[in-house]
Motif scaffolding. Structure first.
Motif, PDB file in Angstrom:
ATOM      1  N   ALA A 179       0.475  -1.537   0.471  1.00 37.72           N
ATOM      2  CA  ALA A 179      -0.166   0.169   0.325  1.00 37.72           C
ATOM      3  C   ALA A 179       0.649   1.321  -0.082  1.00 37.72           C
ATOM      4  O   ALA A 179       0.913   2.115  -1.280  1.00 37.72           O
ATOM      5  CB  ALA A 179      -1.262   0.225   1.288  1.00 37.72           C
ATOM      6  N   LEU A 180       2.384   1.059   0.894  1.00 41.10           N
ATOM      7  CA  LEU A 180       2.389   2.216   0.972  1.00 41.10           C
ATOM      8  C   LEU A 180       3.495   2.454  -0.547  1.00 41.10           C
ATOM      9  O   LEU A 180       3.614   3.809  -0.796  1.00 41.10           O
ATOM     10  CB  LEU A 180       3.863   2.166   2.032  1.00 41.10           C
ATOM     11  N   ILE A 238       5.374   6.242  -1.007  1.00 39.63           N
ATOM     12  CA  ILE A 238       6.009   6.763  -0.029  1.00 39.63           C
ATOM     13  C   ILE A 238       7.415   6.847   0.882  1.00 39.63           C
ATOM     14  O   ILE A 238       7.727   5.306   1.001  1.00 39.63           O
ATOM     15  CB  ILE A 238       4.717   6.714   1.409  1.00 39.63           C
ATOM     16  N   GLY A 239       8.357   7.230   1.050  1.00 36.97           N
ATOM     17  CA  GLY A 239       9.377   6.761   0.687  1.00 36.97           C
ATOM     18  C   GLY A 239       9.997   7.550   1.820  1.00 36.97           C
ATOM     19  O   GLY A 239      10.864   7.209   2.840  1.00 36.97           O
ATOM     20  N   THR A 240       9.573   8.522   2.369  1.00 32.55           N
ATOM     21  CA  THR A 240       9.974   9.182   3.939  1.00 32.55           C
ATOM     22  C   THR A 240       8.297   9.032   4.738  1.00 32.55           C
ATOM     23  O   THR A 240       7.210   9.427   4.876  1.00 32.55           O
ATOM     24  CB  THR A 240      10.035  10.801   3.721  1.00 32.55           C
ATOM     25  N   LEU A 241       8.663   8.497   5.420  1.00 35.93           N
ATOM     26  CA  LEU A 241       7.032   8.050   6.493  1.00 35.93           C
ATOM     27  C   LEU A 241       7.751   7.809   8.066  1.00 35.93           C
ATOM     28  O   LEU A 241       8.630   7.113   9.038  1.00 35.93           O
ATOM     29  CB  LEU A 241       6.617   5.865   6.348  1.00 35.93           C
ATOM     30  N   GLU A 242       7.100   8.915   8.801  1.00 37.37           N
ATOM     31  CA  GLU A 242       6.800   9.201  10.245  1.00 37.37           C
ATOM     32  C   GLU A 242       6.525   8.202  11.040  1.00 37.37           C
ATOM     33  O   GLU A 242       4.679   7.690  10.817  1.00 37.37           O
ATOM     34  CB  GLU A 242       6.663  10.086  10.640  1.00 37.37           C
ATOM     35  N   ARG A 296      11.086  -1.510   3.738  1.00 38.09           N
ATOM     36  CA  ARG A 296      11.650  -0.541   2.221  1.00 38.09           C
ATOM     37  C   ARG A 296      11.513   0.314   1.907  1.00 38.09           C
ATOM     38  O   ARG A 296      10.552   0.061  -0.171  1.00 38.09           O
ATOM     39  CB  ARG A 296      11.772  -2.427   1.389  1.00 38.09           C
ATOM     40  N   LEU A 297      11.038   1.415   2.074  1.00 40.08           N
ATOM     41  CA  LEU A 297      10.139   2.436   1.504  1.00 40.08           C
ATOM     42  C   LEU A 297      10.664   2.384   0.182  1.00 40.08           C
ATOM     43  O   LEU A 297      12.398   3.064   0.161  1.00 40.08           O
ATOM     44  CB  LEU A 297       9.763   3.732   2.256  1.00 40.08           C
ATOM     45  N   LYS A 298      10.240   3.261  -0.706  1.00 40.37           N
ATOM     46  CA  LYS A 298      10.734   3.954  -1.792  1.00 40.37           C
ATOM     47  C   LYS A 298       9.876   5.296  -2.544  1.00 40.37           C
ATOM     48  O   LYS A 298       8.431   4.887  -2.225  1.00 40.37           O
ATOM     49  CB  LYS A 298      11.288   2.931  -3.095  1.00 40.37           C
TER      50      LYS A 298
END
Length: 399
Positions: free
Chosen positions: A341-342, A347-351, A369-371
């Motif tokens: 979903a991310l 979404i590469g930067t996640l708080e 593994r955000l990109k």
């Protein structure tokens, strides 16, 4: 800092050299600076002393502002020192209660005593440690209405004083490399003495914000204080220093000023409701003071889940007592589905924020593994007892 280092520092050459140094830079070439100072003839002990003080002065700026550049510090003393803005509020209690002569038992480097003296209170600052008392003497030297004594809080003669302020040492003895004490009976002075003193005279006491609430005497007013969103202390006030009808309060200091939520006792929580368009995260002071229910009622909000400090509502109401988020989506709590979903949303930067779920945000962020070029906030929590992942955006317009 030991006694010999302090002697070096307090010499005329030491103070002149300290004041002549350029502003401390954490990434600066310390080795080169030491070498340069040694080349012009300064003794090794003096060089060590002034460079340590330069570093501590830089670290002290968030607490003491421009005054930090004219003060002396010990490592442990700075760690426990009260922010000057908060110390002024402490002093204001004594002024408001017309208690003009105050003894500061366990004064540390003298931060609270400085605020008291600046508000025309006659203050005697007491510390058992010779080095710490000497540092406090230096910091309080500009005030004619302040004096410093080396002595033990438990045996110091209190005759002639109207009230007392205590900030019990909550770290092991020493000036550097100290560790936090976890048992109140190990504090110096210990809480049996402190609370016993409250039966003899009006006193204020500074303790850690996480102090066991079960140990708060019923007769005390307990106030939790946060500065710019960081919970910094719990203050206990007794006698004439405690306000009528108030036993719990949350005091918030930010760029807009001061904001307070207070009550005669812990507030009762509101009911659990369905997830609305907005999520509120109460300030840590509100949570510790257990005034979440009162905040919820003022916001027309409900609890997100029983025992979890998140509130929810369909409408947005500005408040300084909580951070508001707009709920964008409810995502799958399953890690694999959440990762997909991310990724779909780039979404590469996640708080990652969490309450009520046993997850390490840093570990989870790595596994996701955000990109992508987008940023977002993810709240992992429970809604009516069920685990959920909420994609939210911070509402920037609140005070």
């Amino acid at each position: 800092m030991d006694r010999s280092e302090l002697v070096e520092l307090l010499s005329p050459d030491g103070l002149r050299l300290l004041d002549s140094l350029p502003p401390y830079e954490p990434a600066g070439d310390v080795v080169r600076m030491v070498s340069d100072l040694r080349k012009v003839g300064h003794a090794p002990g003096l060089v060590t002393a002034v460079l340590n003080q330069s570093r501590l002065r830089a670290r002290a700026v968030p607490k003491f502002g421009e005054f930090a550049g004219r003060m002396l510090f010990t490592e442990a003393g700075l760690e426990q020192a009260t922010r000057l803005r908060v110390a002024a509020l402490h002093a204001g209690r004594f002024v408001g209660a017309s208690l003009g002569r105050v003894v500061d038992l366990g004064c540390g480097i003298g931060g609270d005593a400085m605020a008291m003296a600046a508000m025309d209170l006659a203050v005697t600052a007491v510390d058992t440690d010779e080095v710490t008392a000497t540092v406090a003497s230096f910091n309080l030297a500009p005030f004619d209405n302040a004096e410093v004594a080396q002595g033990d809080a438990g045996t110091f003669d209190l005759s002639g004083f109207d009230a007392a302020w205590l900030d019990p040492a909550r770290r092991t003895a020493g000036h550097t490399n100290t560790s936090r004490l976890t048992r109140p009976e190990d504090y110096s002075p210990n809480l049996d003495f402190v609370f016993g003193l409250s039966e003899r005279m009006p006193i204020g006491v500074k303790l850690g914000p996480g102090h066991d609430r079960e140990l708060i005497p019923a007769r005390a007013e307990a106030q939790w204080v946060s500065v710019d969103g960081t919970l910094v202390e719990m203050g206990l006030w007794f006698g004439a220093l405690a306000r009528d009808g108030i036993r719990r309060s949350a005091l918030l200091l930010d760029r807009e000023g001061t904001h307070e939520l207070s009550a005669p006792a812990d507030s009762e929580d509101v009911a659990v409701g369905v997830l609305g368009d907005y999520l509120y995260e109460p300030d840590g002071a509100v949570i510790r003071a257990r005034l979440i229910g009162d905040l919820a009622r003022s916001q027309g909000a409900l609890m997100l889940s029983e025992g979890i400090a998140y509130l929810t509502s369909e409408t947005l109401r500005p408040t300084p007592f909580a951070t508001a988020f707009r709920v964008r989506e409810v995502l799958p709590f399953d890690e694999k589905k959440l990762r997909l979903a991310l990724q779909e949303r780039r979404i590469g930067t996640l708080e990652i924020k969490k309450r009520g779920v046993d997850i390490d945000p840093a570990t989870l962020r790595t596994r996701l593994r955000l990109k992508g070029s987008e940023s977002a906030t993810l709240v992992l929590t429970r809604v009516a007892g069920q685990r959920v992942a909420l994609l939210v955006e911070r509402v920037r317009t609140l005070a």
